[in-house]
Scaffold this motif. Structure first.
Motif, PDB file in Angstrom:
ATOM      1  N   HIS A 138      -6.154  -3.254  -2.033  1.00 35.99           N
ATOM      2  CA  HIS A 138      -5.321  -2.254  -1.353  1.00 35.99           C
ATOM      3  C   HIS A 138      -5.912  -0.853  -1.520  1.00 35.99           C
ATOM      4  O   HIS A 138      -5.949  -0.065  -0.562  1.00 35.99           O
ATOM      5  N   LEU A 139      -6.370  -0.537  -2.718  1.00 36.73           N
ATOM      6  CA  LEU A 139      -6.956   0.774  -2.964  1.00 36.73           C
ATOM      7  C   LEU A 139      -8.201   0.987  -2.104  1.00 36.73           C
ATOM      8  O   LEU A 139      -8.405   2.079  -1.564  1.00 36.73           O
ATOM      9  N   GLN A 140      -9.007  -0.052  -1.967  1.00 36.36           N
ATOM     10  CA  GLN A 140     -10.214   0.066  -1.149  1.00 36.36           C
ATOM     11  C   GLN A 140      -9.852   0.394   0.297  1.00 36.36           C
ATOM     12  O   GLN A 140     -10.490   1.240   0.938  1.00 36.36           O
ATOM     13  N   ILE A 175      -8.767   4.007   0.399  1.00 37.35           N
ATOM     14  CA  ILE A 175      -9.925   4.899   0.267  1.00 37.35           C
ATOM     15  C   ILE A 175     -10.669   4.989   1.593  1.00 37.35           C
ATOM     16  O   ILE A 175     -11.038   6.069   2.060  1.00 37.35           O
ATOM     17  N   GLU A 176     -10.882   3.829   2.230  1.00 36.04           N
ATOM     18  CA  GLU A 176     -11.589   3.786   3.514  1.00 36.04           C
ATOM     19  C   GLU A 176     -10.832   4.522   4.614  1.00 36.04           C
ATOM     20  O   GLU A 176     -11.433   4.974   5.583  1.00 36.04           O
ATOM     21  N   SER A 177      -9.522   4.650   4.455  1.00 44.29           N
ATOM     22  CA  SER A 177      -8.699   5.355   5.445  1.00 44.29           C
ATOM     23  C   SER A 177      -8.546   6.841   5.115  1.00 44.29           C
ATOM     24  O   SER A 177      -7.927   7.585   5.883  1.00 44.29           O
ATOM     25  N   GLY A 178      -9.066   7.262   3.973  1.00 43.31           N
ATOM     26  CA  GLY A 178      -9.001   8.675   3.599  1.00 43.31           C
ATOM     27  C   GLY A 178      -7.720   9.089   2.914  1.00 43.31           C
ATOM     28  O   GLY A 178      -7.437  10.279   2.780  1.00 43.31           O
ATOM     29  N   ALA A 229      -4.187  -7.354 -10.361  1.00 47.81           N
ATOM     30  CA  ALA A 229      -5.161  -6.255 -10.361  1.00 47.81           C
ATOM     31  C   ALA A 229      -6.145  -6.365  -9.204  1.00 47.81           C
ATOM     32  O   ALA A 229      -6.521  -5.349  -8.594  1.00 47.81           O
ATOM     33  N   ASN A 230      -6.570  -7.577  -8.866  1.00 46.43           N
ATOM     34  CA  ASN A 230      -7.501  -7.746  -7.741  1.00 46.43           C
ATOM     35  C   ASN A 230      -6.850  -7.363  -6.418  1.00 46.43           C
ATOM     36  O   ASN A 230      -7.503  -6.813  -5.532  1.00 46.43           O
ATOM     37  N   THR A 231      -5.563  -7.665  -6.288  1.00 46.68           N
ATOM     38  CA  THR A 231      -4.837  -7.284  -5.071  1.00 46.68           C
ATOM     39  C   THR A 231      -4.711  -5.769  -4.984  1.00 46.68           C
ATOM     40  O   THR A 231      -4.895  -5.182  -3.909  1.00 46.68           O
ATOM     41  N   ARG A 275       0.833  -1.207   0.000  1.00 45.24           N
ATOM     42  CA  ARG A 275       0.000   0.000   0.000  1.00 45.24           C
ATOM     43  C   ARG A 275       0.865   1.254   0.000  1.00 45.24           C
ATOM     44  O   ARG A 275       0.518   2.260  -0.620  1.00 45.24           O
ATOM     45  N   VAL A 276       1.989   1.199   0.710  1.00 41.90           N
ATOM     46  CA  VAL A 276       2.929   2.327   0.685  1.00 41.90           C
ATOM     47  C   VAL A 276       3.424   2.559  -0.741  1.00 41.90           C
ATOM     48  O   VAL A 276       3.508   3.692  -1.217  1.00 41.90           O
ATOM     49  N   GLN A 277       3.742   1.465  -1.432  1.00 44.24           N
ATOM     50  CA  GLN A 277       4.219   1.558  -2.811  1.00 44.24           C
ATOM     51  C   GLN A 277       3.152   2.172  -3.713  1.00 44.24           C
ATOM     52  O   GLN A 277       3.444   3.030  -4.564  1.00 44.24           O
ATOM     53  N   ILE A 278       1.907   1.749  -3.545  1.00 43.97           N
ATOM     54  CA  ILE A 278       0.805   2.303  -4.329  1.00 43.97           C
ATOM     55  C   ILE A 278       0.647   3.795  -4.039  1.00 43.97           C
ATOM     56  O   ILE A 278       0.493   4.614  -4.961  1.00 43.97           O
TER      57      ILE A 278
END
Length: 201
Positions: A45-47, A50-53, A39-41, A13-16
């Motif tokens: 991670h994006l979700q 997003i949920e964390s703002g 892509a599903n992973t 997630r940090v990398q993204i």
């Protein structure tokens, strides 16, 4: 304080986030190709982000036919990159901070209400990310030592630091006020992290 299971406890997630801070408006397929993740992973991670703002999705505006793509950007606190989740977190942090200062008036500060609310939001966000921040309001510094992320991902320190600074700037911008992140103070110890803030007139 040990790093909890926060949105940035995963290096993927940090990398993204680093990719989105570097160039906003990326698609899942672009992020998948850049990270080597399925892509599903990436979508999962994006979700979480997003949920964390921390990430804001936006439907692509197309002038041609075809299904518009979903574009993802790091939340910057400005315009279309402002996160409703982050906005709510800022309001909640300000309310808790105001209550604390009302109950314990000796904890007040020389900073304006707007700057104080920025710090309320910043401290809570850093705590949620597994840090134990110490704010020096006179010097306008935030001490994040020891950085629990530094040891776990020592090989990726530059990326980690860039993402942490970007997220901090996003939180301050979302809260609105005179404070901004100037940068990290130099240190030879990877576990030491001191962030310098700046106060605009």
């Amino acid at each position: 304080m040990a790093t909890g299971y926060s949105a940035i406890s995963s290096y993927s997630r940090v990398q993204i986030l680093h990719l989105l801070l570097t160039r906003p408006g990326r698609t899942i397929s672009e992020l998948s190709e850049a990270t080597g993740l399925h892509a599903n992973t990436v979508r999962e991670h994006l979700q979480r982000l997003i949920e964390s703002g921390y990430v804001v999705p936006e439907t692509e505006h197309r002038a041609t036919r075809g299904r518009p793509r979903m574009l993802y950007s790091a939340a910057s606190g400005e315009g279309a990159s402002s996160s409703p989740v982050a906005q709510q977190k800022v309001r909640d942090a300000a309310a808790r901070g105001d209550l604390m200062r009302k109950v314990m008036p000796w904890t007040g500060s020389q900073l304006s209400d707007a700057a104080q609310h920025q710090l309320d939001a910043l401290v809570e966000d850093l705590q949620d990310a597994g840090f134990d921040p110490a704010v020096d309001e006179a010097e306008l510094t935030v001490d994040l030592t020891p950085c629990s992320h530094a040891q776990a991902q020592a090989a990726h320190r530059d990326v980690l630091c860039a993402v942490h600074v970007g997220l901090m700037q996003g939180v301050l911008a979302e809260a609105g006020g005179p404070l901004a992140v100037e940068g990290l103070l130099p240190t030879c110890d990877p576990a030491q992290c001191h962030v310098q803030l700046t106060l605009s007139a």
